[in-house]
Scaffold this motif. Structure first.
Motif, mmCIF file in Angstrom:
data_model
loop_
_atom_site.group_PDB
_atom_site.id
_atom_site.type_symbol
_atom_site.label_atom_id
_atom_site.label_comp_id
_atom_site.label_asym_id
_atom_site.label_seq_id
_atom_site.Cartn_x
_atom_site.Cartn_y
_atom_site.Cartn_z
ATOM 1 N N GLY A 128 0.791 -1.223 0.000
ATOM 2 C CA GLY A 128 0.000 0.000 0.000
ATOM 3 C C GLY A 128 0.820 1.268 0.000
ATOM 4 N N VAL A 131 1.262 2.712 -3.575
ATOM 5 C CA VAL A 131 0.101 3.050 -4.407
ATOM 6 C C VAL A 131 -0.034 4.551 -4.689
ATOM 7 C CG1 VAL A 131 -2.425 2.957 -4.538
ATOM 8 C CG2 VAL A 131 -1.130 0.918 -3.900
ATOM 9 N N GLU A 134 2.511 5.440 -7.304
ATOM 10 C CA GLU A 134 2.186 4.834 -8.594
ATOM 11 C C GLU A 134 1.024 5.557 -9.264
ATOM 12 O OE1 GLU A 134 1.531 0.889 -7.275
ATOM 13 O OE2 GLU A 134 3.661 0.449 -7.110
ATOM 14 N N LEU A 135 0.030 5.968 -8.472
ATOM 15 C CA LEU A 135 -1.093 6.731 -9.024
ATOM 16 C C LEU A 135 -0.603 8.066 -9.588
ATOM 17 C CD1 LEU A 135 -3.891 6.091 -6.397
ATOM 18 C CD2 LEU A 135 -3.919 5.425 -8.804
ATOM 19 N N LEU A 150 0.978 -0.790 -10.881
ATOM 20 C CA LEU A 150 -0.135 -0.364 -10.038
ATOM 21 C C LEU A 150 -1.168 -1.477 -9.919
ATOM 22 C CD1 LEU A 150 -1.686 1.771 -8.405
ATOM 23 C CD2 LEU A 150 -2.631 2.605 -10.569
ATOM 24 N N THR A 151 -1.501 -2.110 -11.028
ATOM 25 C CA THR A 151 -2.484 -3.191 -11.016
ATOM 26 C C THR A 151 -2.018 -4.347 -10.146
ATOM 27 O OG1 THR A 151 -3.230 -2.575 -13.224
ATOM 28 C CG2 THR A 151 -3.771 -4.799 -12.478
ATOM 29 N N ASN A 153 0.032 -4.242 -7.582
ATOM 30 C CA ASN A 153 -0.060 -3.853 -6.168
ATOM 31 C C ASN A 153 -1.504 -3.802 -5.693
ATOM 32 O OD1 ASN A 153 2.516 -3.807 -5.159
ATOM 33 N ND2 ASN A 153 2.895 -1.713 -5.790
ATOM 34 N N LEU A 154 -2.418 -3.348 -6.532
ATOM 35 C CA LEU A 154 -3.831 -3.331 -6.139
ATOM 36 C C LEU A 154 -4.379 -4.752 -5.993
ATOM 37 C CD1 LEU A 154 -5.175 -0.324 -8.246
ATOM 38 C CD2 LEU A 154 -4.717 -0.396 -5.779
ATOM 39 N N LEU A 157 -3.104 -6.045 -2.711
ATOM 40 C CA LEU A 157 -3.901 -5.483 -1.618
ATOM 41 C C LEU A 157 -5.260 -6.170 -1.526
ATOM 42 C CD1 LEU A 157 -3.056 -1.700 -1.961
ATOM 43 C CD2 LEU A 157 -2.452 -3.204 -0.052
ATOM 44 N N TRP A 158 -5.874 -6.428 -2.662
ATOM 45 C CA TRP A 158 -7.176 -7.101 -2.672
ATOM 46 C C TRP A 158 -7.054 -8.516 -2.098
ATOM 47 C CZ3 TRP A 158 -8.846 -11.400 -5.606
ATOM 48 C CH2 TRP A 158 -10.204 -11.675 -5.509
ATOM 49 N N TRP A 161 -6.356 -8.158 1.823
ATOM 50 C CA TRP A 161 -7.296 -7.452 2.689
ATOM 51 C C TRP A 161 -8.209 -8.447 3.390
ATOM 52 C CZ3 TRP A 161 -6.491 -2.712 4.043
ATOM 53 C CH2 TRP A 161 -7.449 -2.066 4.823
#
Length: 176
Positions: A128, A131, A134-135, A150-151, A153-154, A157-158, A161
């Motif tokens: 996180g 992020v 990266e954004l 970015l994808t 890392n997201l 995170l998903w 979580w």
């Protein structure tokens, strides 16, 4: 009587998890494999720089400043480049930093593989933290590589979580 429906995001999560046959263990092990991969790559880069006899970091710093459109003649960028030049001259220091980072990735991977809760939170923080940067970079200079990082890392995170599935409410008493 009204039936409680799950939140739409929860429905999507459950649909994806079901379609991909993702249980809690499998999700953590996917992230553990990603962490091992990142650790191995960083070690390879670290030892590659150790064997290099050039100013790899200083040249990379100049490229980064140019990419971010920062004037390299200003005081702070000059200090940044001087630091990179000093690290370039001390390859051992860079190798120690790469080894420490890789070690952190391997410890996290071990904890995730064996479903340790501390490793889940370590992973959430370590994925996180990148992020926002990266954004920013994606907005500033959109590209396939930036979007891919970015994808990933997201997705990490998903996967990490925690989801607390609430049990359905008990049935209403039958008044017959």
């Amino acid at each position: 009587m009204s039936e409680r429906h799950p939140h739409p995001v929860q429905e999507v999560n459950e649909s994806i998890e079901h379609a991909l046959h993702l249980n809690s263990r499998r999700k953590l092990r996917i992230v553990a494999a990603i962490d091992v991969f990142k650790g191995v790559i960083v070690l390879a880069i670290g030892f590659g720089i150790l064997s290099a006899h050039s100013h790899v970091l200083e040249n990379g710093g100049v490229s980064l400043l140019r990419l971010l459109d920062i004037d390299s003649t200003l005081a702070m960028p000059q200090k940044f480049l001087a630091m990179l030049q000093a690290v370039d001259n001390e390859h051992g220091l860079l190798t120690i930093a790469a080894t420490a980072y890789a070690g952190l990735r391997f410890v996290e991977a071990y904890g995730l593989w064996f479903m340790r809760n501390w490793a889940r939170w370590l992973g959430i923080v370590s994925a996180g933290i990148y992020v926002p940067f990266e954004l920013y970079y994606l907005v500033r200079k959109p590209g396939l590589m930036t979007a891919s990082v970015l994808t990933i890392n997201l997705v990490v995170l998903w996967l990490l979580w925690p989801r607390h599935h609430k049990p359905p409410p008990p049935p209403a008493p039958d008044n017959a």
